[in-house]
Design an enzyme around this catalytic site. Structure first.
Site, PDB file in Angstrom:
ATOM      1  N   SER A 125     -21.362   8.901 -27.672  1.00 57.00           N
ATOM      2  CA  SER A 125     -20.764   9.374 -28.922  1.00 57.00           C
ATOM      3  C   SER A 125     -21.878   9.898 -29.814  1.00 57.00           C
ATOM      4  O   SER A 125     -23.043   9.530 -29.623  1.00 57.00           O
ATOM      5  CB  SER A 125     -20.055   8.198 -29.615  1.00 57.00           C
ATOM      6  N   TYR A 138     -19.642  -0.669 -32.511  1.00 57.30           N
ATOM      7  CA  TYR A 138     -19.327   0.478 -31.645  1.00 57.30           C
ATOM      8  C   TYR A 138     -20.563   1.364 -31.524  1.00 57.30           C
ATOM      9  O   TYR A 138     -20.949   1.777 -30.422  1.00 57.30           O
ATOM     10  CB  TYR A 138     -18.158   1.259 -32.260  1.00 57.30           C
ATOM     11  N   LYS A 142     -22.766   2.310 -28.164  1.00 51.36           N
ATOM     12  CA  LYS A 142     -22.955   3.687 -27.695  1.00 51.36           C
ATOM     13  C   LYS A 142     -24.444   4.042 -27.630  1.00 51.36           C
ATOM     14  O   LYS A 142     -24.852   4.867 -26.803  1.00 51.36           O
ATOM     15  CB  LYS A 142     -22.177   4.656 -28.589  1.00 51.36           C
TER      16      LYS A 142
HETATM   17  N1  LIG Z   1     -12.071  10.759 -29.892  1.00 55.48           N
HETATM   18  C1  LIG Z   1     -13.271  10.841 -30.445  1.00 55.48           C
HETATM   19  O1  LIG Z   1     -13.419  11.385 -31.546  1.00 55.48           O
HETATM   20  C2  LIG Z   1     -14.462  10.258 -29.742  1.00 55.48           C
HETATM   21  C3  LIG Z   1     -15.734  10.533 -30.270  1.00 55.48           C
HETATM   22  C4  LIG Z   1     -16.851  10.026 -29.629  1.00 55.48           C
HETATM   23  C5  LIG Z   1     -16.715   9.268 -28.485  1.00 55.48           C
HETATM   24  N2  LIG Z   1     -15.467   8.995 -27.995  1.00 55.48           N
HETATM   25  C6  LIG Z   1     -15.396   8.212 -26.769  1.00 55.48           C
HETATM   26  O2  LIG Z   1     -14.625   8.911 -25.837  1.00 55.48           O
HETATM   27  C7  LIG Z   1     -14.114   7.997 -24.864  1.00 55.48           C
HETATM   28  C8  LIG Z   1     -12.647   8.295 -24.641  1.00 55.48           C
HETATM   29  O3  LIG Z   1     -11.941   8.027 -25.839  1.00 55.48           O
HETATM   30  P1  LIG Z   1     -10.750   8.969 -26.357  1.00 55.48           P
HETATM   31  O4  LIG Z   1     -11.182   9.551 -27.621  1.00 55.48           O
HETATM   32  O5  LIG Z   1     -10.287   9.836 -25.262  1.00 55.48           O
HETATM   33  O6  LIG Z   1      -9.677   7.862 -26.741  1.00 55.48           O
HETATM   34  P2  LIG Z   1      -8.334   7.403 -26.008  1.00 55.48           P
HETATM   35  O7  LIG Z   1      -7.918   6.195 -26.738  1.00 55.48           O
HETATM   36  O8  LIG Z   1      -7.410   8.550 -25.904  1.00 55.48           O
HETATM   37  O9  LIG Z   1      -8.814   7.036 -24.523  1.00 55.48           O
HETATM   38  C9  LIG Z   1      -9.540   5.885 -24.225  1.00 55.48           C
HETATM   39  C10 LIG Z   1      -9.084   5.434 -22.856  1.00 55.48           C
HETATM   40  O10 LIG Z   1      -9.932   4.338 -22.440  1.00 55.48           O
HETATM   41  C11 LIG Z   1      -9.079   3.367 -21.853  1.00 55.48           C
HETATM   42  N3  LIG Z   1      -9.693   2.045 -21.892  1.00 55.48           N
HETATM   43  C12 LIG Z   1      -9.983   1.300 -22.991  1.00 55.48           C
HETATM   44  N4  LIG Z   1     -10.475   0.109 -22.599  1.00 55.48           N
HETATM   45  C13 LIG Z   1     -10.507   0.112 -21.241  1.00 55.48           C
HETATM   46  C14 LIG Z   1     -10.898  -0.827 -20.262  1.00 55.48           C
HETATM   47  N5  LIG Z   1     -11.349  -2.042 -20.601  1.00 55.48           N
HETATM   48  N6  LIG Z   1     -10.806  -0.485 -18.972  1.00 55.48           N
HETATM   49  C15 LIG Z   1     -10.326   0.733 -18.595  1.00 55.48           C
HETATM   50  N7  LIG Z   1      -9.912   1.666 -19.487  1.00 55.48           N
HETATM   51  C16 LIG Z   1     -10.003   1.344 -20.790  1.00 55.48           C
HETATM   52  C17 LIG Z   1      -7.807   3.425 -22.694  1.00 55.48           C
HETATM   53  O11 LIG Z   1      -6.705   2.804 -22.040  1.00 55.48           O
HETATM   54  C18 LIG Z   1      -7.631   4.922 -22.873  1.00 55.48           C
HETATM   55  O12 LIG Z   1      -6.896   5.497 -21.820  1.00 55.48           O
HETATM   56  C19 LIG Z   1     -14.407   6.606 -25.418  1.00 55.48           C
HETATM   57  O13 LIG Z   1     -15.541   6.075 -24.765  1.00 55.48           O
HETATM   58  C20 LIG Z   1     -14.723   6.866 -26.882  1.00 55.48           C
HETATM   59  O14 LIG Z   1     -15.574   5.881 -27.414  1.00 55.48           O
HETATM   60  C21 LIG Z   1     -14.342   9.484 -28.594  1.00 55.48           C
END
Ligand SMILES: NC(=O)c1ccc[n+]([C@@H]2O[C@H](COP(=O)([O-])OP(=O)(O)OC[C@H]3O[C@@H](n4cnc5c(N)ncnc54)[C@H](O)[C@@H]3O)[C@@H](O)[C@H]2O)c1
Length: 231
Positions: A125, A138, A142
């Site tokens: 992130s 968090y 990261k």
């Molecule tokens: N959306 C943003 O703005 C953003 C920014 C920076 C980083 N991220 C990172 O991107 C990644 C994906 O997140 P997203 O934004 O698509 O959110 P999201 O909530 O749509 O997807 C996250 C997915 O991870 C799965 N998950 C959570 N815990 C889990 C576990 N213990 N085992 C298996 N699966 C698990 C959830 O069920 C979900 O399907 C994450 O690592 C998040 O930290 C997101």
């Protein structure tokens, strides 16, 4: 045929990555705790493996399922992640976030390397390369992922290991405050922009790098070199 495993592929960024690789003909395994991954897998002709990335055994089982079902493993996107959105010293939240984000990455890296993957991309992130006062734990988790990627990237020779560092991406993770971001002049990117970056990085030769992905931007992160003091 390319075989791709995506953790957290039931939703958001992971689902976009799964769809993108499927569009180019890859066999895709979705590993997620969320059973919605079944529908995404059905849509793209892939395989859903119920997986809690905080479990070492589940990571190994997902890799085994990919190899047994599709005959190999080429690319792994370790993308599952979670946060708390809080600044409290909540030790249960701390342990859960570290278990999913850091243990999950370590177990996933180990399983992917043992499974013969040639490219691993981990989702960190922008909070992994800068402080995030809205969710310090968090952010720390990261940062730890960046450390794993940079260090294993230097140590491993037969596989590339890189991190993507998304900014604000339009997924359920930011749903609670997504609509307020434009008011503050902040752009929100489509999950497929991250998926395109993951595809480009996995297809490239670089390793041990972190890549910032924001709306319309993909940029390699420059870390300052550290000079060792000599006697
Ligand atoms: N959306 C943003 O703005 C953003 C920014 C920076 C980083 N991220 C990172 O991107 C990644 C994906 O997140 P997203 O934004 O698509 O959110 P999201 O909530 O749509 O997807 C996250 C997915 O991870 C799965 N998950 C959570 N815990 C889990 C576990 N213990 N085992 C298996 N699966 C698990 C959830 O069920 C979900 O399907 C994450 O690592 C998040 O930290 C997101």
């Amino acid at each position: 045929m390319t075989v791709v495993l995506v953790t957290g592929g039931a939703s958001g960024i992971g689902a976009a990555v799964a769809r993108r690789f499927a569009r180019r003909g890859a066999q895709v395994v979705i590993a997620d705790v969320n059973a919605a991954g079944e529908a995404v897998a059905a849509e793209i002709g892939g395989l859903f493996v119920p997986t809690d990335v905080a479990s070492e055994r589940d990571n190994d089982a997902a890799v085994l399922a990919a190899r047994e079902t599709f005959g190999g493993l080429d690319i792994v996107h370790l993308n599952a992640g979670t946060g708390s959105g809080g600044v409290e010293f909540d030790l249960d939240a701390y342990r859960r976030i570290m278990a999913v984000n850091v243990d999950g990455t370590m177990y996933g890296l180990r399983a992917a390397v043992r499974g013969g993957a040639r490219a691993i991309v981990v989702t960190s992130s922008l909070a992994g390369i800068s402080p995030a006062s809205f969710d310090p734990v968090y952010s720390a988790s990261k940062h730890a992922i960046i450390g794993l990627v940079r260090s294993f990237g230097s140590a491993l020779t037969d596989v590339t290991v890189n991190a993507v560092c998304p900014g604000f991406i339009d997924t359920p993770m930011i749903a609670a405050f997504r609509d307020r971001l434009p008011e503050h002049g902040l752009a929100v990117a489509d999950p497929d922009e991250v998926a395109a970056a993951v595809e480009q990085i996995a297809d490239g030769d670089e390793t041990g790098q972190a890549w910032a992905v924001q709306a319309g931007q993909l940029a390699k992160v420059d870390f300052p070199p550290v000079e060792l003091v000599r006697c």
